[in-house]
Design an enzyme around this catalytic site. Structure first.
Site, mmCIF file in Angstrom:
data_model
loop_
_atom_site.group_PDB
_atom_site.id
_atom_site.type_symbol
_atom_site.label_atom_id
_atom_site.label_comp_id
_atom_site.label_asym_id
_atom_site.label_seq_id
_atom_site.Cartn_x
_atom_site.Cartn_y
_atom_site.Cartn_z
ATOM 1 N N THR A 56 36.902 52.988 45.017
ATOM 2 C CA THR A 56 36.396 53.592 46.531
ATOM 3 C C THR A 56 36.511 54.944 46.854
ATOM 4 O O THR A 56 37.490 55.373 46.161
ATOM 5 C CB THR A 56 37.222 52.563 47.594
ATOM 6 O OG1 THR A 56 37.056 51.122 47.097
ATOM 7 C CG2 THR A 56 36.991 52.891 48.912
ATOM 8 N N ARG A 94 31.130 38.483 48.808
ATOM 9 C CA ARG A 94 32.360 38.708 48.807
ATOM 10 C C ARG A 94 32.530 39.985 49.695
ATOM 11 O O ARG A 94 31.830 40.906 49.304
ATOM 12 C CB ARG A 94 32.991 39.020 47.425
ATOM 13 C CG ARG A 94 34.240 39.269 47.342
ATOM 14 C CD ARG A 94 34.415 40.696 46.861
ATOM 15 N NE ARG A 94 35.739 41.268 46.539
ATOM 16 C CZ ARG A 94 36.080 42.557 46.366
ATOM 17 N NH1 ARG A 94 35.277 43.582 46.482
ATOM 18 N NH2 ARG A 94 37.102 42.749 45.974
HETATM 19 N N1 ASP Z 1 38.280 48.179 46.932
HETATM 20 C C1 ASP Z 1 37.095 47.934 46.306
HETATM 21 C C2 ASP Z 1 37.019 46.423 46.339
HETATM 22 O O1 ASP Z 1 37.822 45.419 46.440
HETATM 23 C C3 ASP Z 1 37.010 48.101 44.862
HETATM 24 C C4 ASP Z 1 37.976 49.592 44.230
HETATM 25 O O2 ASP Z 1 38.239 50.305 45.297
HETATM 26 O O3 ASP Z 1 38.249 49.536 43.307
HETATM 27 O O4 ASP Z 1 35.749 45.903 45.928
#
Ligand code: ASP
Length: 317
Positions: free
Chosen positions: A176, A204
Site C-alpha cells: 500500500t 474484499r
Molecule cells: N493492505 C492491503 C490489503 O490488505 C495490501 C498491502 O498493503 O499489502 O489489501
C-alpha cells in the site's frame, strides 16, 4: 481535552510507508506540495496520486494485480486530522485515482465509506478520470494461472479453496502507498491507496479504505498508516490504536511496536504468519515497526533530505 487542530506546531514533516521506490516518489511529490504552501490534505492526496499514476506499480492504481476473476479493484482513503472527517472508497473499478475520489468525498459528502459501482459512478459524476476497462492485462492473468496450479488441490468447497488462495497470495504480492503530512498550520492528514492483495476474493475490502484500520489522523497527536495483510489491520484497528497510544503519551516508535504486538496476537490466534508494516508520526518524530517483514522500509522527510530507513522493530512469528 484539546480540540483537534489546536496542536502546537513543531515543523513540516511527512512520510510514506512502502517497500519499493514509490514511497520516495510519493514523499518527494508531497514535499513539493507543502513547500509551495499546500495543505497537509493536498500533500497526502498528491503524494498518493503520484504512485497511483505509475502504470508499472503492481499493488497500487490501475496497474495493480487483479482480483481472482481478473478485475482490478482498488481501495483508498484519506483523513483530515483537524476535523476528524475521513472517507474511504472501496472495491472501486476503473477509477484512475481513488485517492482523489476519497478526497472529493471527504470535502463534499457527509459519508465515510463509498463502495463498488456506485463509487465509480460518483467518480464519473465528479469528472474524475475513469478508464473503460477493469480487466487486468494478460500477463497478470498468467500469474494468476500459476497461483491456481499451486492451490488446485484444495478443491473441497469455495471457502476452503479461497482461504488457500489468500494464504498463498498474501505472502507474495501486495503493498500500500500511505502518506502522512503535517502542514505549516500544524494540520495533520493521512491517506492510503492499494489494489489490495493480488487475486483477492472479489468484493474484499482492504484496511486502506477504512479509517482507523489502514489510516488515521488527529492533529492533536499525529497519524498512522499501515501496509500488509489488511484483515489484521482491520481486526487490530491498527491505525486508530496507534494514534490512541500517542494520545496516552506513547512516542511514535513505541506506538508502532504496540500495534505490531496486537497484530501478532491476532496472527497467533489464527495460527498464521501474517505481515504488517506500520508507520506512526507526531509533528516532530516518526517511528515504524513490522510483523514478519524483515526489510520493511519507510520513507520520511523532516526538512532537509528525504530519508529511507528500515523499520527498527521487526517481530517474527
Ligand atoms: N493492505 C492491503 C490489503 O490488505 C495490501 C498491502 O498493503 O499489502 O489489501
Amino acid at each position: 481535552m484539546k480540540k483537534p487542530g489546536s496542536g502546537g506546531w513543531e515543523g513540516v514533516g511527512l512520510l510514506a510507508a512502502s517497500y519499493h521506490d514509490s514511497g520516495r516518489r510519493a514523499v518527494e511529490r508531497a514535499v513539493r506540495v507543502l513547500l509551495s504552501g499546500g495543505s497537509a490534505l493536498d500533500a497526502v492526496e498528491q503524494g498518493v496520486a503520484e504512485v497511483e499514476n505509475e502504470p508499472s506499480n503492481e499493488s497500487v492504481g490501475l496497474g495493480g494485480l487483479p482480483n481472482w476473476l481478473g478485475e482490478v479493484e482498488l481501495d483508498a482513503g484519506i483523513m483530515d486530522g483537524d476535523t476528524l472527517r475521513a472517507c474511504g472508497v472501496a472495491v472501486v473499478k476503473r477509477v484512475k485515482n481513488p485517492i482523489k475520489l476519497a478526497r472529493r468525498c471527504l470535502d463534499e459528502l457527509p459519508h465515510a465509506l463509498i463502495v463498488g459501482d456506485a463509487a465509480t459512478k460518483l467518480a464519473e459524476a465528479l469528472g474524475l478520470e475513469v478508464v473503460k476497462d477493469s480487466r487486468a492485462p494478460p500477463e497478470a492473468l498468467e500469474r494468476r494461472k500459476k497461483l491456481e496450479r499451486e492451490v488446485a488441490e484444495a478443491s473441497s468447497g469455495l471457502t476452503r479453496y479461497y482461504s488457500k488462495i489468500f494464504r498463498a497470495a498474501s505472502k507474495v504480492w501486495h503493498d500500500t502507498i500511505g502518506v502522512i503530512a503535517v502542514d505549516a498550520k500544524g494540520s495533520v492528514a493521512a491517506g492510503t491507496s492499494t489494489s489490495g492483495v493480488a487475486f483477492k476474493f472479489p468484493g474484499r475490502v482492504a484496511d486502506s479504505a477504512i479509517a482507523g484500520a489502514g489510516f488515521y489522523a488527529d492533529s492533536r497527536y499525529g497519524a498512522a498508516i499501515c501496509t500488509g495483510v489488511g484483515e489484521v489491520a482491520i481486526r487490530a484497528v491498527a491505525a486508530f490504536r496507534a494514534v490512541l497510544l500517542l494520545s496516552q503519551g506513547y512516542g511514535p516508535q513505541e506506538a508502532a511496536e504496540a500495534v505490531v504486538e496486537a497484530a501478532a496476537e491476532i496472527a497467533a490466534l489464527d495460527g498464521e504468519r501474517y505481515n504488517l508494516g506500520v508507520v506512526v508520526a507526531t509533528k516532530r518524530d516518526v517511528g515504524a515497526a513490522a510483523l514478519n517483514w524483515e526489510s520493511f522500509l519507510y520513507v520520511y522527510w523532516l526538512g532537509g533530505e528525504v530519508k529511507v530507513e528500515k523499520a527498527p522493530y521487526v517481530k517474527l512469528t
